[in-house]
Design a protein around this motif. Structure first.
Motif, mmCIF file in Angstrom:
data_model
loop_
_atom_site.group_PDB
_atom_site.id
_atom_site.type_symbol
_atom_site.label_atom_id
_atom_site.label_comp_id
_atom_site.label_asym_id
_atom_site.label_seq_id
_atom_site.Cartn_x
_atom_site.Cartn_y
_atom_site.Cartn_z
ATOM 1 N N ARG A 37 0.846 -1.211 0.000
ATOM 2 C CA ARG A 37 0.000 0.000 0.000
ATOM 3 C C ARG A 37 0.873 1.249 0.000
ATOM 4 N N TYR A 38 1.927 1.227 0.835
ATOM 5 C CA TYR A 38 2.817 2.389 0.879
ATOM 6 C C TYR A 38 3.496 2.578 -0.484
ATOM 7 N N GLN A 39 3.888 1.444 -1.080
ATOM 8 C CA GLN A 39 4.561 1.535 -2.380
ATOM 9 C C GLN A 39 3.620 2.119 -3.430
ATOM 10 N N LEU A 56 -4.124 11.169 6.220
ATOM 11 C CA LEU A 56 -5.150 11.188 7.268
ATOM 12 C C LEU A 56 -5.243 9.795 7.886
ATOM 13 N N GLY A 57 -5.233 9.734 9.215
ATOM 14 C CA GLY A 57 -5.179 8.438 9.901
ATOM 15 C C GLY A 57 -3.784 7.869 9.717
ATOM 16 N N CYS A 58 -2.766 8.712 10.002
ATOM 17 C CA CYS A 58 -1.374 8.349 9.664
ATOM 18 C C CYS A 58 -0.789 7.325 10.619
ATOM 19 N N GLY A 59 -1.485 7.032 11.733
ATOM 20 C CA GLY A 59 -1.045 5.979 12.657
ATOM 21 C C GLY A 59 0.370 6.203 13.158
ATOM 22 N N GLY A 78 0.585 14.825 8.842
ATOM 23 C CA GLY A 78 -0.095 13.611 9.298
ATOM 24 C C GLY A 78 -1.172 14.007 10.279
ATOM 25 N N VAL A 79 -2.327 13.335 10.195
ATOM 26 C CA VAL A 79 -3.423 13.598 11.143
ATOM 27 C C VAL A 79 -3.853 12.261 11.723
ATOM 28 N N ASP A 80 -4.044 12.215 13.029
ATOM 29 C CA ASP A 80 -4.586 10.989 13.629
ATOM 30 C C ASP A 80 -5.339 11.351 14.888
ATOM 31 N N ILE A 81 -6.307 10.501 15.196
ATOM 32 C CA ILE A 81 -7.121 10.741 16.390
ATOM 33 C C ILE A 81 -6.427 10.183 17.628
ATOM 34 N N ASP A 82 -5.414 9.367 17.403
ATOM 35 C CA ASP A 82 -4.695 8.727 18.506
ATOM 36 C C ASP A 82 -3.445 9.553 18.825
ATOM 37 N N GLU A 84 -1.369 9.479 21.257
ATOM 38 C CA GLU A 84 -0.186 8.748 21.742
ATOM 39 C C GLU A 84 0.684 8.263 20.593
ATOM 40 N N LYS A 85 0.019 7.769 19.558
ATOM 41 C CA LYS A 85 0.778 7.296 18.386
ATOM 42 C C LYS A 85 1.618 8.429 17.820
ATOM 43 N N LEU A 86 1.024 9.613 17.764
ATOM 44 C CA LEU A 86 1.743 10.755 17.191
ATOM 45 C C LEU A 86 2.896 11.179 18.098
ATOM 46 N N HIS A 114 -3.109 16.345 15.922
ATOM 47 C CA HIS A 114 -4.055 15.469 16.610
ATOM 48 C C HIS A 114 -5.468 15.981 16.328
ATOM 49 N N GLY A 115 -6.297 15.111 15.787
ATOM 50 C CA GLY A 115 -7.678 15.503 15.513
ATOM 51 C C GLY A 115 -8.366 14.432 14.700
ATOM 52 N N SER A 116 -9.641 14.664 14.443
ATOM 53 C CA SER A 116 -10.408 13.682 13.669
ATOM 54 C C SER A 116 -10.568 14.163 12.223
ATOM 55 N N VAL A 117 -10.545 13.220 11.324
ATOM 56 C CA VAL A 117 -10.676 13.565 9.901
ATOM 57 C C VAL A 117 -12.045 14.159 9.571
ATOM 58 N N CYS A 132 -5.690 8.350 2.539
ATOM 59 C CA CYS A 132 -6.453 7.768 3.658
ATOM 60 C C CYS A 132 -6.261 6.258 3.536
ATOM 61 N N ILE A 133 -5.199 5.771 4.120
ATOM 62 C CA ILE A 133 -4.830 4.362 3.960
ATOM 63 C C ILE A 133 -5.391 3.572 5.138
ATOM 64 N N GLU A 134 -6.316 2.669 4.825
ATOM 65 C CA GLU A 134 -6.947 1.825 5.844
ATOM 66 C C GLU A 134 -7.515 2.679 6.987
ATOM 67 N N LEU A 135 -8.241 3.714 6.591
ATOM 68 C CA LEU A 135 -8.836 4.622 7.577
ATOM 69 C C LEU A 135 -10.352 4.499 7.630
ATOM 70 N N ILE A 136 -11.008 4.526 6.471
ATOM 71 C CA ILE A 136 -12.472 4.716 6.500
ATOM 72 C C ILE A 136 -13.203 3.587 7.228
ATOM 73 N N GLU A 142 -21.800 7.544 11.653
ATOM 74 C CA GLU A 142 -21.962 9.004 11.700
ATOM 75 C C GLU A 142 -20.746 9.716 11.088
ATOM 76 N N ASP A 143 -19.563 9.259 11.493
ATOM 77 C CA ASP A 143 -18.336 9.869 10.966
ATOM 78 C C ASP A 143 -18.170 9.556 9.474
ATOM 79 N N LEU A 144 -18.544 8.348 9.083
ATOM 80 C CA LEU A 144 -18.418 7.997 7.662
ATOM 81 C C LEU A 144 -19.320 8.899 6.816
HETATM 82 N N1 SAM Z 1 -2.734 4.728 7.683
HETATM 83 C C1 SAM Z 1 -1.901 3.968 8.582
HETATM 84 C C2 SAM Z 1 -1.284 2.786 7.878
HETATM 85 O O1 SAM Z 1 -1.775 2.417 6.818
HETATM 86 O O2 SAM Z 1 -0.300 2.221 8.368
HETATM 87 C C3 SAM Z 1 -2.641 3.526 9.826
HETATM 88 C C4 SAM Z 1 -3.880 2.771 9.568
HETATM 89 S S1 SAM Z 1 -4.674 2.269 11.063
HETATM 90 C C5 SAM Z 1 -5.392 0.796 10.561
HETATM 91 C C6 SAM Z 1 -6.034 3.398 11.172
HETATM 92 C C7 SAM Z 1 -5.630 4.710 11.808
HETATM 93 O O3 SAM Z 1 -6.715 5.629 11.671
HETATM 94 C C8 SAM Z 1 -5.324 4.595 13.288
HETATM 95 O O4 SAM Z 1 -4.071 5.173 13.554
HETATM 96 C C9 SAM Z 1 -6.444 5.390 13.947
HETATM 97 O O5 SAM Z 1 -6.052 6.014 15.149
HETATM 98 C C10 SAM Z 1 -6.799 6.385 12.867
HETATM 99 N N2 SAM Z 1 -8.165 6.921 12.973
HETATM 100 C C11 SAM Z 1 -9.303 6.273 13.236
HETATM 101 N N3 SAM Z 1 -10.353 7.124 13.235
HETATM 102 C C12 SAM Z 1 -9.847 8.354 12.964
HETATM 103 C C13 SAM Z 1 -10.413 9.637 12.835
HETATM 104 N N4 SAM Z 1 -11.725 9.865 12.977
HETATM 105 N N5 SAM Z 1 -9.597 10.671 12.551
HETATM 106 C C14 SAM Z 1 -8.267 10.490 12.418
HETATM 107 N N6 SAM Z 1 -7.677 9.277 12.532
HETATM 108 C C15 SAM Z 1 -8.454 8.230 12.801
#
Ligand code: SAM
Length: 396
Positions: A37-39, A56-59, A78-82, A84-86, A114-117, A132-136, A142-144
């Motif tokens: 996916r990264y490639q 977005l959701g950079c983990g 990079g944006v993430d809701i977590d 600690e990860k950041l 730090h925030g939500s997408v 948005c890799i493996e984020l949605i 509601e968020d979707l």
């Molecule tokens: N994109 C990274 C990757 O491919 O390695 C991480 C994917 S991980 C499966 C999903 C990430 O989305 C997690 O780090 C999670 O905290 C973040 N996430 C989930 N809901 C989110 C939101 N509403 N806003 C921002 N980040 C969110």
């Protein structure tokens, strides 16, 4: 993260010992699926050369770490809701020592928010590429539902990449229902494509579908393990984009930010230029001395002449092209006078290592003037012809 992709199986609903129970059913991707996916994103960056990229959701910021080496990227977010990860991973994005020694051509700023997408933050407006890799699949319903209006309608990047698991692949895994305990859903290709086409249509994007993670032989009908939509903005404006929405709006919290050294910064440019000038001047000085010594010994004059452009470096094998050689030959020659060695700035600017900076003589002079000695008219760098630490055969 999905099962079997990294060594850690966090929150997986898959039995951890499944590989032992039923090894023939465990699919191992080579390279691992997350790397594929990264490639995929890296290939897009290679092709489209975006300046501003947000993940977005950079983990754990792994994709950002791979992207920071691209010379075209000048803003990486990079944006993430977590949070600690950041906080844990921010330092991986700092410049290395080598990046100060050999700075980038263009500036680069890396920021983690730090925030939500599904929140609007104006600092993410105007991006060339958003991933948005493996984020949605981690968003609740509601968020979707809010995701398209924020990401497509408000942020409205030129290009957007969305990857998500393809549920049709799941029967090939020893999985119960979902690939990860935090997944709120996993879509079939039709489900993802129906959603993506509706969103693309509403916000004036076109979309192409592809994926990574080839199915095994005999199971081609299930499609890629990870399905990907690549959205590109068409000429029309997003319906939601209006002047009031483009106002400053800072909702995200900065967790980490860093600026890379680059040749756009006068201080770095000076440093690198002075280094290159001094190396080149010393190389020419030593060639002149050696040519003089050969002459004194009555040796037959052999190539290269003291002030001739250097040939290929025996160790580095760097050869000049014919055009480079001619350009150097046409430039004013270095010369000696009163125990001093003079190298005209024009000569220095003819060498590829300095030519690449595309500087006029005046600008080069201004940048190096306070670090090297210049001739009275400022047209040449001046050094002593002899240095006490020069190697002389008679000293040994
Ligand atoms: N994109 C990274 C990757 O491919 O390695 C991480 C994917 S991980 C499966 C999903 C990430 O989305 C997690 O780090 C999670 O905290 C973040 N996430 C989930 N809901 C989110 C939101 N509403 N806003 C921002 N980040 C969110």
């Amino acid at each position: 993260m999905e099962m079997g992709e990294k060594n850690i199986l966090c929150n997986s609903v898959v039995a951890h010992d499944f590989e032992e129970v039923c090894p023939e059913r465990v699919i191992k991707f080579k390279p691992p699926l997350y790397k594929q996916r990264y490639q995929f994103v890296r290939d897009l960056v290679d092709r489209h050369r975006p300046k501003k990229v947000a993940d977005l959701g950079c983990g754990d910021t792994e994709l950002l770490r791979l992207l920071k080496i691209y010379p075209c990227i000048q803003l990486l977010v990079g944006v993430d809701i977590d949070v600690e990860k950041l906080q844990t991973n921010g330092h991986h994005l700092s410049p290395y020592l080598g990046e100060f020694v050999k700075p980038r051509d263009l500036d680069l700023t890396v920021t983690l928010y730090h925030g939500s997408v599904v929140e609007r933050d104006s600092r993410l407006l105007g991006f060339d590429l958003i991933t948005c890799i493996e984020l949605i699949e981690h968003l609740d319903s509601e968020d979707l539902a809010r995701f398209p209006e924020v990401v497509f309608g408000y942020l409205s990047p030129a290009m957007l990449v969305i990857s998500t698991p393809n549920s049709e692949f799941n029967p090939l895994f020893p999985t119960v229902t979902l690939r990860d305990a935090d997944h709120k859903f996993e879509w079939s290709r039709v489900e993802f494509q129906t959603w993506a086409l509706r969103v693309a249509n509403r916000y004036n994007y076109c979309v192409e579908f592809t994926g990574v993670g080839e199915p095994p032989v005999g199971a081609e009908h299930v499609g890629y393990c990870t399905q990907i939509g690549v959205f590109q903005k068409t000429s029309g404006k997003a319906p939601e984009a209006c002047a009031s929405e483009q106002r400053e709006r800072h909702v995200y919290k900065v967790v980490y930010t860093t600026t890379y050294p680059s040749l756009q910064q006068e201080k770095m440019l000076k440093c690198v230029l002075v280094g290159e000038v001094l190396v080149q001047v010393d190389r020419l000085r030593l060639r002149t001395l050696r040519a003089g010594e050969r002459g004194a010994r009555g040796a037959r004059p052999g190539p290269p002449a003291a002030d001739a452009p250097p040939g290929p470096h025996p160790a580095l094998g760097t050869a000049l092209t014919e055009a480079e050689r001619r350009r150097i030959e046409r430039s004013p020659r270095p010369f000696c006078a009163g125990g001093k060695f003079f190298v005209p700035l024009q000569r220095l600017l003819a060498y590829p290592k300095l030519r690449r900076f595309q500087l006029a003589e005046e600008r080069l002079r201004a940048l190096i003037a306070d670090s090297v000695s210049l001739s009275a008219d400022g047209s040449a760098v001046v050094v002593d012809l002899h240095n006490p630490w020069d190697y002389r055969p008679e000293d040994s």
